[in-house]
Design a protein around this motif. Sequence first.
Motif, PDB file in Angstrom:
ATOM      1  N   GLY A 134      38.845 -33.316   4.938  1.00 18.36           N
ATOM      2  CA  GLY A 134      38.848 -33.179   6.384  1.00 18.36           C
ATOM      3  C   GLY A 134      38.820 -31.765   6.897  1.00 18.36           C
ATOM      4  N   LEU A 135      38.600 -30.765   6.032  1.00 23.88           N
ATOM      5  CA  LEU A 135      38.528 -29.394   6.525  1.00 23.88           C
ATOM      6  C   LEU A 135      37.163 -29.146   7.165  1.00 23.88           C
ATOM      7  CD1 LEU A 135      40.134 -27.460   3.539  1.00 23.88           C
ATOM      8  CD2 LEU A 135      41.213 -28.302   5.605  1.00 23.88           C
ATOM      9  N   PRO A 136      37.135 -28.516   8.344  1.00 21.16           N
ATOM     10  CA  PRO A 136      35.853 -28.240   9.000  1.00 21.16           C
ATOM     11  C   PRO A 136      35.163 -27.056   8.310  1.00 21.16           C
ATOM     12  CG  PRO A 136      37.664 -27.454  10.356  1.00 21.16           C
ATOM     13  CD  PRO A 136      38.280 -28.062   9.144  1.00 21.16           C
ATOM     14  N   VAL A 137      34.526 -27.334   7.195  1.00 18.32           N
ATOM     15  CA  VAL A 137      34.017 -26.285   6.310  1.00 18.32           C
ATOM     16  C   VAL A 137      33.069 -25.325   7.036  1.00 18.32           C
ATOM     17  CG1 VAL A 137      32.627 -25.865   4.253  1.00 18.32           C
ATOM     18  CG2 VAL A 137      34.321 -27.698   4.264  1.00 18.32           C
ATOM     19  N   LYS A 138      32.165 -25.885   7.836  1.00 24.01           N
ATOM     20  CA  LYS A 138      31.173 -25.010   8.477  1.00 24.01           C
ATOM     21  C   LYS A 138      31.833 -24.052   9.461  1.00 24.01           C
ATOM     22  CE  LYS A 138      27.332 -28.078   7.787  1.00 24.01           C
ATOM     23  NZ  LYS A 138      26.328 -28.954   8.367  1.00 24.01           N
ATOM     24  N   ARG A 139      32.732 -24.593  10.272  1.00 22.90           N
ATOM     25  CA  ARG A 139      33.415 -23.737  11.253  1.00 22.90           C
ATOM     26  C   ARG A 139      34.197 -22.639  10.538  1.00 22.90           C
ATOM     27  NH1 ARG A 139      35.531 -28.160  14.446  1.00 22.90           N
ATOM     28  NH2 ARG A 139      37.630 -27.414  14.064  1.00 22.90           N
ATOM     29  N   ILE A 140      34.831 -23.026   9.433  1.00 22.18           N
ATOM     30  CA  ILE A 140      35.628 -22.036   8.695  1.00 22.18           C
ATOM     31  C   ILE A 140      34.726 -20.936   8.145  1.00 22.18           C
ATOM     32  CG2 ILE A 140      37.072 -21.697   6.649  1.00 22.18           C
ATOM     33  CD1 ILE A 140      38.174 -24.549   7.230  1.00 22.18           C
ATOM     34  N   LEU A 141      33.572 -21.335   7.611  1.00 18.06           N
ATOM     35  CA  LEU A 141      32.672 -20.325   7.040  1.00 18.06           C
ATOM     36  C   LEU A 141      32.208 -19.341   8.111  1.00 18.06           C
ATOM     37  CD1 LEU A 141      30.475 -22.248   4.441  1.00 18.06           C
ATOM     38  CD2 LEU A 141      32.257 -20.553   4.033  1.00 18.06           C
ATOM     39  N   VAL A 142      31.885 -19.864   9.298  1.00 15.40           N
ATOM     40  CA  VAL A 142      31.468 -18.965  10.372  1.00 15.40           C
ATOM     41  C   VAL A 142      32.599 -17.981  10.676  1.00 15.40           C
ATOM     42  CG1 VAL A 142      30.752 -18.812  12.781  1.00 15.40           C
ATOM     43  CG2 VAL A 142      29.869 -20.651  11.349  1.00 15.40           C
ATOM     44  N   THR A 143      33.829 -18.522  10.757  1.00 16.78           N
ATOM     45  CA  THR A 143      34.977 -17.659  11.037  1.00 16.78           C
ATOM     46  C   THR A 143      35.150 -16.594   9.955  1.00 16.78           C
ATOM     47  OG1 THR A 143      35.982 -19.649  11.922  1.00 16.78           O
ATOM     48  CG2 THR A 143      37.388 -17.729  11.731  1.00 16.78           C
ATOM     49  N   VAL A 144      34.958 -17.011   8.699  1.00 15.02           N
ATOM     50  CA  VAL A 144      35.138 -16.082   7.586  1.00 15.02           C
ATOM     51  C   VAL A 144      34.179 -14.897   7.705  1.00 15.02           C
ATOM     52  CG1 VAL A 144      34.681 -15.840   5.117  1.00 15.02           C
ATOM     53  CG2 VAL A 144      36.125 -17.694   5.928  1.00 15.02           C
ATOM     54  N   TYR A 145      32.916 -15.183   7.959  1.00 16.34           N
ATOM     55  CA  TYR A 145      31.945 -14.088   8.047  1.00 16.34           C
ATOM     56  C   TYR A 145      32.176 -13.259   9.315  1.00 16.34           C
ATOM     57  CZ  TYR A 145      29.589 -15.635   3.894  1.00 16.34           C
ATOM     58  OH  TYR A 145      29.314 -15.945   2.591  1.00 16.34           O
ATOM     59  N   ALA A 146      32.618 -13.941  10.395  1.00 18.17           N
ATOM     60  CA  ALA A 146      32.936 -13.189  11.605  1.00 18.17           C
ATOM     61  C   ALA A 146      34.099 -12.226  11.335  1.00 18.17           C
ATOM     62  CB  ALA A 146      33.280 -14.137  12.745  1.00 18.17           C
ATOM     63  N   LEU A 147      35.100 -12.706  10.577  1.00 21.35           N
ATOM     64  CA  LEU A 147      36.231 -11.840  10.218  1.00 21.35           C
ATOM     65  C   LEU A 147      35.762 -10.653   9.380  1.00 21.35           C
ATOM     66  CD1 LEU A 147      39.218 -14.181   9.259  1.00 21.35           C
ATOM     67  CD2 LEU A 147      39.191 -12.407  11.012  1.00 21.35           C
ATOM     68  N   ALA A 148      34.891 -10.932   8.416  1.00 18.63           N
ATOM     69  CA  ALA A 148      34.369  -9.849   7.577  1.00 18.63           C
ATOM     70  C   ALA A 148      33.646  -8.826   8.448  1.00 18.63           C
ATOM     71  CB  ALA A 148      33.438 -10.403   6.506  1.00 18.63           C
ATOM     72  N   GLY A 149      32.899  -9.320   9.433  1.00 18.43           N
ATOM     73  CA  GLY A 149      32.199  -8.424  10.349  1.00 18.43           C
ATOM     74  C   GLY A 149      33.180  -7.617  11.199  1.00 18.43           C
ATOM     75  N   LEU A 150      34.236  -8.311  11.654  1.00 21.23           N
ATOM     76  CA  LEU A 150      35.256  -7.633  12.466  1.00 21.23           C
ATOM     77  C   LEU A 150      35.900  -6.496  11.670  1.00 21.23           C
ATOM     78  CD1 LEU A 150      36.982  -7.947  15.174  1.00 21.23           C
ATOM     79  CD2 LEU A 150      38.645  -9.088  13.722  1.00 21.23           C
ATOM     80  N   PHE A 151      36.279  -6.779  10.436  1.00 26.17           N
ATOM     81  CA  PHE A 151      36.878  -5.756   9.587  1.00 26.17           C
ATOM     82  C   PHE A 151      35.873  -4.634   9.330  1.00 26.17           C
ATOM     83  CE2 PHE A 151      41.036  -7.150   7.655  1.00 26.17           C
ATOM     84  CZ  PHE A 151      41.224  -8.224   8.501  1.00 26.17           C
ATOM     85  N   ALA A 152      34.603  -5.003   9.156  1.00 26.13           N
ATOM     86  CA  ALA A 152      33.578  -3.979   8.936  1.00 26.13           C
ATOM     87  C   ALA A 152      33.461  -3.098  10.172  1.00 26.13           C
ATOM     88  CB  ALA A 152      32.242  -4.624   8.596  1.00 26.13           C
ATOM     89  N   GLY A 153      33.521  -3.738  11.362  1.00 25.16           N
ATOM     90  CA  GLY A 153      33.451  -2.972  12.604  1.00 25.16           C
ATOM     91  C   GLY A 153      34.596  -1.971  12.687  1.00 25.16           C
ATOM     92  N   LEU A 154      35.800  -2.429  12.317  1.00 18.37           N
ATOM     93  CA  LEU A 154      36.959  -1.525  12.325  1.00 18.37           C
ATOM     94  C   LEU A 154      36.744  -0.385  11.326  1.00 18.37           C
ATOM     95  CD1 LEU A 154      39.839  -0.837  13.205  1.00 18.37           C
ATOM     96  CD2 LEU A 154      40.691  -2.332  11.391  1.00 18.37           C
ATOM     97  N   ALA A 155      36.265  -0.749  10.128  1.00 18.86           N
ATOM     98  CA  ALA A 155      36.027   0.272   9.106  1.00 18.86           C
ATOM     99  C   ALA A 155      35.008   1.292   9.614  1.00 18.86           C
ATOM    100  CB  ALA A 155      35.510  -0.384   7.824  1.00 18.86           C
ATOM    101  N   GLY A 156      33.978   0.801  10.273  1.00 19.33           N
ATOM    102  CA  GLY A 156      32.950   1.695  10.800  1.00 19.33           C
ATOM    103  C   GLY A 156      33.529   2.661  11.806  1.00 19.33           C
ATOM    104  N   MET A 157      34.456   2.171  12.614  1.00 14.92           N
ATOM    105  CA  MET A 157      35.007   3.054  13.639  1.00 14.92           C
ATOM    106  C   MET A 157      36.006   4.047  13.066  1.00 14.92           C
ATOM    107  SD  MET A 157      34.824   1.086  17.153  1.00 14.92           S
ATOM    108  CE  MET A 157      35.564  -0.299  16.441  1.00 14.92           C
ATOM    109  N   VAL A 158      36.707   3.636  12.005  1.00 17.92           N
ATOM    110  CA  VAL A 158      37.577   4.617  11.337  1.00 17.92           C
ATOM    111  C   VAL A 158      36.706   5.718  10.721  1.00 17.92           C
ATOM    112  CG1 VAL A 158      39.167   4.974   9.409  1.00 17.92           C
ATOM    113  CG2 VAL A 158      39.428   2.972  10.874  1.00 17.92           C
ATOM    114  N   LEU A 159      35.585   5.279  10.115  1.00 21.54           N
ATOM    115  CA  LEU A 159      34.666   6.241   9.504  1.00 21.54           C
ATOM    116  C   LEU A 159      34.125   7.207  10.559  1.00 21.54           C
ATOM    117  CD1 LEU A 159      33.013   7.025   6.942  1.00 21.54           C
ATOM    118  CD2 LEU A 159      31.301   5.394   7.678  1.00 21.54           C
ATOM    119  N   ALA A 160      33.660   6.625  11.678  1.00 22.81           N
ATOM    120  CA  ALA A 160      33.124   7.461  12.750  1.00 22.81           C
ATOM    121  C   ALA A 160      34.216   8.335  13.342  1.00 22.81           C
ATOM    122  CB  ALA A 160      32.489   6.580  13.828  1.00 22.81           C
ATOM    123  N   GLY A 161      35.423   7.748  13.459  1.00 23.75           N
ATOM    124  CA  GLY A 161      36.538   8.489  14.030  1.00 23.75           C
ATOM    125  C   GLY A 161      36.881   9.727  13.207  1.00 23.75           C
TER     126      GLY A 161
END
Lengths: 331, 516, 313
Positions: A219-246
């Motif tokens: 009963g786990l909503p696998v597709k929704r979770i996968l989207v969230t997972v990649y969105a999280l990875a992107g969010l962390f990447a965005g933060l990493a990018g800004m630390v790098l730029a900072g």
Amino acid sequence: MTATATSNTKPADRPNRPSGAARLGQWAMNNGALVGLILLCLALFIATPDFLKLDNLVNIGIQASVVAIMAFGMTFVIVTAGIDLSVGAVAALGAMVSAYSFSTLGLPGILTLFIGLLIGALAGAISGLSIAYGKLPAFIATLAMMSVARGLTLVISDGTPIPTSGSVSLLGSSIGAFPVPIIAMVIAGLLCWFVLSRTVLGRSMYAIGGNEEAARLSGLPVKRILVTVYALAGLFAGLAGMVLAGRLSSAGPQAGVGYELDAIAAVVIGGASLSGGSGRATGTLVGAILLAVIRNGLNLLNVSSFWQQVVIGLVIALAVGFDVLRRKTAR
Amino acid sequence: MPDQRTPLLTLKSVSKSFGPVKVIDDVTVDVRAGEVEVLLGENGAGKSTLIKMMSGIYQPDTGRILVDGQPVHLPDVKAAEAHGIATIHQELNLVPQLSVAENITLGRTPQRFGVVDKPRMNAVAREALERIGLDVPLAKPVGELGVARQQLVEIAKALSQDARLLILDEPTAALTGREIDALFEVVDDLKRRGVGMVFISHHLDEIPRIGDSISVLRDGQFVAQVPANTSQDNLIALMVGRDIDDQFPRKRPEEQGEPLLEVQGLSSGEAFEDVNFSVHAGEVLGIAGLVGAGRTEVLRAIFGVDPYDSGSVTLQGKALPPHDVGRSIAEGLGLVPEDRKSQGLVLDASVGDNAGLATLRSTSKFGLVDRSGQRSRAQVVTDQLAVRMAGLDQPIRDLSGGNQQKVVFARWVMADAKVLLLDEPTRGVDVGAKVEIYELINEITSLGGAVVMVSSELPEVLGMSDRVLVMSNGRVAGVLDADDATEDSVMALAVSEVTSAVTASEPSTKSAGTPS
Amino acid sequence: MNTITQHLNSRRDFLALTTATVVGVALTGCNRGERPDRITLAVSTQTNPFFVQLINGAETEAEAQDIELNVQDASDDAARQADQIATAITQDVDVVIVNPTDSDAVSVSVEALNEAGIPAIAVDRDATSGELASFVASDNVAGGTQAARTLAEALGKKGEVIVIQGVPGSSASRDRGKGFTDGIKEFPDITIAAQQTANFDRAEGLDVATNLMQAHPEAVGIFCENDEMALGAVEALGARAGKEVFVVGFDGTVEGVQAVADGSMLATIAQQPEELGKQAVLEAIKLIRGDQAAPEVSVDVVTVTEENVGDYQ
């Protein structure tokens, strides 16, 4: 439902429990990175006393931060048996859009900080959508995103670095004696640990990575979770990018090139299996720090540039070798 | 030709431990030329360790291995092969994309100057296939053959490498009745040619057909060597170490309860059409039929795994939305899938995590896992179900098949499921554990739940069901009361639509099988 | 000249753009009755401001002379550059100006141009074989030596210095490093304490400079083989930059020059990328007119310091 204490049970079930020595070996295998890190630090301290100076340790923390933050996001992805090749490019895109909205559009600095995070999450979500709903293999979907994100970064920047807002630059500086990149890394790491170990989302990631079909049938909503997972990875990447730029007070079009490979290496060195179902925030942190220590140590020892690439390559090969060995002993 | 008196292969007083666990304890087994030695025992009894010793994968800690009466050392698979010992594993060692001929000659492909010598390769392959009377095109990719033929190709491959001792590890597990007959003919033929064989099967009825003698193992120890015509009851008693009075301990309810699950007019493309049935509280509805009759597909559609074209599913009077597993679970449905390892369990995760998988979301607060609650409930339920484990943190991989299956049941007990859909619930489960699972089914129904059980084992369907629904070619061919159902009446219905689909193509035949 | 880290992704970045350009040019070429003079400029990459300026210089000059200039970008991919030059041969352009991604790899293309009778001009990077009608470049070795002298003067001709190198093995890194090492030999009291690579990347420059200052706290000068790394080094030094430790960069990028102006960098060795592009086009025009081109055109590098920085901003 009451007890099924049946009279006809088998006298002794014999689960294949590993022996004490095997367990110790397993522990060393699972924490190989930590053991390796400690040994490496000792060796470097003997080779050059500069290594264990507080300044230098702080430097290593700062230098590990960008890859570590990215790798925390990558940990989510790898736990679900996926891969994200786009994080380096997404980091650059997030930082570039943030800098552009500050320098060219004149948006307030604090807002541009969130814009960078949002762009990262958005790019990740698009990868996630095409993987979960478009049925693209993660490797292909994120390879495409890597190219698109890097291309957009070049388009926006017109090939030249753009200065970042003060809020973003703050991410690269220090508050008193505390370097913000390390604070950001610690926060990202705690978040990663918390999500993975305490939340339904995190536990679902392990289930999906271990057996996607079993997760779906439970009963786990696998597709929704996968989207969230990649969105999280992107969010962390965005933060990493800004630390790098900072840290540079400017967002560069070529920032973060090849960082995805460092991030993947950090996660794998940290004990995650590329086949999914395992991976820990602490391991990833150790992996990222190990990479930074190697680079720092090679600098301190003034090892020739040519040899540095050889050493780093060997460490990654060793790490993946551990992964293979670990899976072998697990079966 | 070796002397019939001297065994081809002897394991003499062998023992093997992994760490502190002694998995084989002083076992002696002989395999003679031209005979089939059956290894019998429950999962974990040590059969696979034993055949791994024969094939050079494991080396015994103590004891000796003799080939033709001479002590030998088998450090690896190559050494065993050099003595003519070949193993046909359950998971076949074939490359699906390569042709039959390429597979047979794999690893020793005939070549000239690095170029494949095709004529010679085909000659070798043809000879190998002729030896077992198998007629398949040499150039066909092995992946396009059925499992049965793939298995025969693997046997041909072993024989072409001059194997004189074949170890057949559950060769019939994935085969249909007719394919099993064909395999046994090959086995008989090989016996006449003096090939010795070791045979492992969970199907007791197969043993007298091809076996010569049976070595029974229990908990790593040798129990007895008995003739192949020993009765099934005796064999079970030897394996389990006690008598099993009742293989199918079904307690039927006195009277029919309220309908819990109603399925109406369910259709999905080619898979199944117009499926109607209802299951009542306290009832076990068995679903029988041939492989490919659409039974699994119906269960999956009801549970919401796959979408369907038309029809409806009602649970306790509430309509279930199609293709929504989460809702199905929330309303009280549970599915124990066909393939435990690939669909049921997260093998790398712990027992506790696996048991709590379906309740992970429903018990959470603000997205956080209710760790202590999940854990204590899992402990209670696994205790109830008498799951034998070291603890909730033990990796589920280490549990026996029966205990793994009980954890899947535990998941639905934790989720408070009212209706359980079981797909081949005792596949790969020991005889003893099977009975425990049947008693679990009794528990569920006695507490007012209902069970829908798909099974390919007719004795199980007949022994455990209150009513038997028979599917044939995607349609309901009929529903029988347990008292009226016999193997013959079920099989007659199971093939009814298959034959009618061949003989008649009129749409009017559709209604022939629908239940009244 | 200014090499950029070779990497995986940029190879695909401009694929669509490039394809569109090629198709577009091919179409317009077919539609013309009388052929105008056409030059193809094949550059290594546009992701670095240096090459963008080089293209600008070439385009401005071509426009002034009414010459059709077709710019191709190889995204640092030698194979793609070979394809682009092959396309230019098929189009039978008058001159090909190439800024090689790699001096060895481009030789095959130069030979192909020789065979097709199309004159080849190399700009910024040389070709190891094949016949070039002209080679237009700044003098990297001389630039390295200039950097050494400038740094030495500022240090009072004594002390420890650090060298931060570019992509290992690249010609820019080789030449600049050689020029600097040779130049520093004139000052016996100056020692090179460490040489480490930061791959021409600013973030890496920051990390490597931090680490090297840790190992060599007494260092008073840093020479970086490009401005990007120099800007990273300035970040690493913080307030010490320009006061206690002097940084010299190379390239004269906008940000590099700005850093010289505000005192955080001691100097940058400015190439004149626009001049490189312009000179290459001028040589090409000579060839189109049937004149002889100069076999080697050396474009001066300029040491930009506090004194003359106003001229370069």
